[in-house]
Design an enzyme around this catalytic site. Structure first.
Site, short mmCIF file in Angstrom:
data_model
loop_
_atom_site.label_atom_id
_atom_site.label_comp_id
_atom_site.label_asym_id
_atom_site.label_seq_id
_atom_site.Cartn_x
_atom_site.Cartn_y
_atom_site.Cartn_z
N ASP B 239 -75.90 -74.51 -29.55
CA ASP B 239 -74.30 -74.66 -29.34
C ASP B 239 -74.17 -75.64 -30.68
O ASP B 239 -72.93 -75.34 -31.11
CB ASP B 239 -74.16 -75.02 -28.26
CG ASP B 239 -74.25 -74.08 -27.32
OD1 ASP B 239 -75.29 -73.99 -26.69
OD2 ASP B 239 -73.04 -73.08 -26.95
N ASN B 248 -78.31 -77.27 -26.66
CA ASN B 248 -78.30 -75.70 -26.43
C ASN B 248 -78.20 -75.70 -24.82
O ASN B 248 -78.35 -76.84 -24.35
CB ASN B 248 -79.35 -74.95 -26.82
CG ASN B 248 -79.47 -73.52 -26.41
OD1 ASN B 248 -78.50 -72.97 -26.76
ND2 ASN B 248 -80.45 -72.90 -26.00
#
Lengths: 344, 344
Positions: B239, B248
């Site tokens: 992310d 993440n």
């Protein structure tokens, strides 16, 4: 906390909390047939290594009552069948085998007695095991409370509390002792513990019931919470402790790896009956359970597309280099002390 | 696989798969109001860093169409409001901010144009980003497929597949390329990924849809599966990638720790737009979402006693010492190469 299991003398009944419907329903099951008790272990109405040991012993008593009017030889062979049924329920937790072996000892050493008398001796033994379990857990609590400091947050995985034992718990015993006997301020973080969610359902339930502060997180959260400095100690239970590793609920190993990374003490609390120091990890079968436990959450919501295969090991293996100590009713032991105390 | 999101020219509509009802329902949502798109990102009808970047860009276009008959100055100030709404949806995935900034560039560099024209330029840009995302993912697939050997089993956490992007995926792109372009035999193990179960629901769905072999396990199972030698490689998405760590889905860090323990290569696959190399982990807010995501599985089954508090971080932090490489559309990079390529 209410005992997870009891023997009712008046009716020769095994009474247990139905743990599959907690936390939203507190229902009790009553069994008078050993096959029903075996099934209740299998489908996890009762679970937790010490609790299923006592359940197996009590179930075995129901078998003895069923067969008590046979002659000794026939009785013994029917009891063998009952013991096989009990043993086949859950392969990993060693307390089950320990309990059945202890009960079998009563049968073997009383071959001159009639089965009716043996059945009564077995019931006395099962009730003694029940009481010993509570005493053992208090001792685990007292020893384990030494590692807890005022203000600690303890992470636990699965449920090794009152519900996993007759009462008081193993992993949660040090927390209970530190709070109730020592007045320490302790908080618990419970991993939800997929797939059966024993942490979310059972650990949260019993701690809330006893007004011990508890928060729940997804299992995935443990690593980050340690990185953020929000976990002071980890205490988990065990289903079997062998010479080179601890078998406990799936996910324990990953918690231990994260604790190691952050130098957070990682303790295993279990009664001596969980030790199986003649074995190594290679000797142990890890139970694989129905994939539906994963794909259908609590039998209520399907989360996986139809036709996709599921992997569902119920336990994993935590090697001793990740474990700070084993807390038993006799004290806290390092790996080398344990190996010395329980020579092959 | 069907694109997760599309711009429909005829009706100026954003059309997306509703990922909250997968895998059992394949429904599409259509939006003509940017506020609805913002909400769809927030409640995760669409999720996955690259996909929400494109969704935000397309939502921003809907705002431009809404405000296109204003004068430039008023248009710009209303667009600022729309951009704030978009930016406030999810704090961790950097692609969202990257996409909005790129669209804002169109507004800023075309101050001499009338807003009607700017809205059209923005739509063209959003459609370009849509196409670039697919091309990027193919490039990630091609580079990443190098690390996969015939017969490999790849573990992935969460969903960084077709559904997390416009199409084809990031973490799953190397798997798709290895199978479809190179004829390699590859299997996937999908962590179910609590609490939102993107692995169980989405990764399993899209791989089954495309006939790629996939099995699902609880997140707790990853450590044991590695210990048993049943995982050859790990690939996850991201992310946000900063100078010292990868953000993440929660749980990624524990998978990385287990992979390290067993010397299993652990790769992160993400487009360049996920890199945020001016930041370190201290600069990033980790989204904490509603505890109900944990306590009420998919809004359908309550698993925690009422009144018990829930911890629900959506992402965690994986430091680079646990990461074998970052796979982008430009190649596979070690940490030091990444630092060199993206100097502060």
């Amino acid at each position: 906390m209410i005992p997870s299991i009891e023997w009712i003398d008046e009716t020769n009944t095994v009474k247990m909390i139905d743990q599959t419907v907690l936390p939203h329903n507190l229902n009790f099951l009553e069994f008078r047939d050993y096959r029903e008790v075996a099934n209740s272990i299998k489908i996890m109405n009762i679970r937790g290594a010490p609790a299923i040991g006592v359940a197996a012993a009590m179930g075995f008593c129901l078998a003895a009552l069923e067969f008590q009017y046979m002659d000794y030889k026939t009785f013994r062979s029917y009891m063998k069948q009952a013991s096989d049924t009990m043993r086949s329920t859950r392969p990993t937790a060693v307390n089950l085998f320990w309990a059945i072996n202890r009960m079998q000892g009563i049968i073997d050493t009383n071959s001159k007695q009639n089965p009716k008398k043996i059945a009564q001796l077995m019931i006395e033994e099962a009730k003694l095991m029940w009481k010993e379990d509570i005493d053992t857990n208090h001792a685990i609590g007292k020893h384990g409370a030494q590692i807890l400091e005022n203000g600690d947050t303890v992470l636990t995985h699965c449920n090794a509390g009152s519900l996993a034992t007759v009462q008081y718990g193993t992993a949660l015993a040090p927390v209970r002792w530190a709070i109730e006997e020592q007045g320490k301020n302790i908080q618990v973080i419970a991993d939800e513990t997929r797939p059966r969610l024993q942490g979310a359902r059972l650990t949260a339930f019993e701690l809330q019931y006893d007004k011990i502060p508890v928060k729940v997180q997804s299992d995935n959260c443990a690593g980050l919470m340690m990185m953020l400095g929000k976990v002071d100690k980890v205490i988990v239970g065990a289903d079997r402790i062998v010479r080179d590793a601890v078998f406990n609920k799936i996910g324990t190993y990953m918690v231990a790896l994260a604790a190691k990374r952050h130098n957070i003490p990682f303790y295993v609390a279990a009664p001596e009956s969980t030790l199986s120091m003649n074995e190594t990890r290679k000797d142990v079968t890890i139970e694989q359970r129905d994939g539906k436990e994963v794909s259908n959450v609590l039998g209520k919501v399907e989360i996986i597309p139809d036709g996709v295969e599921v992997i569902n090991y119920a336990f994993d293996i935590t090697p001793f280099d990740l474990i700070s100590g084993i807390i038993t009713e006799h004290g806290i032991f390092q790996h080398r002390e344990l190996l010395k105390k329980y020579k092959k």
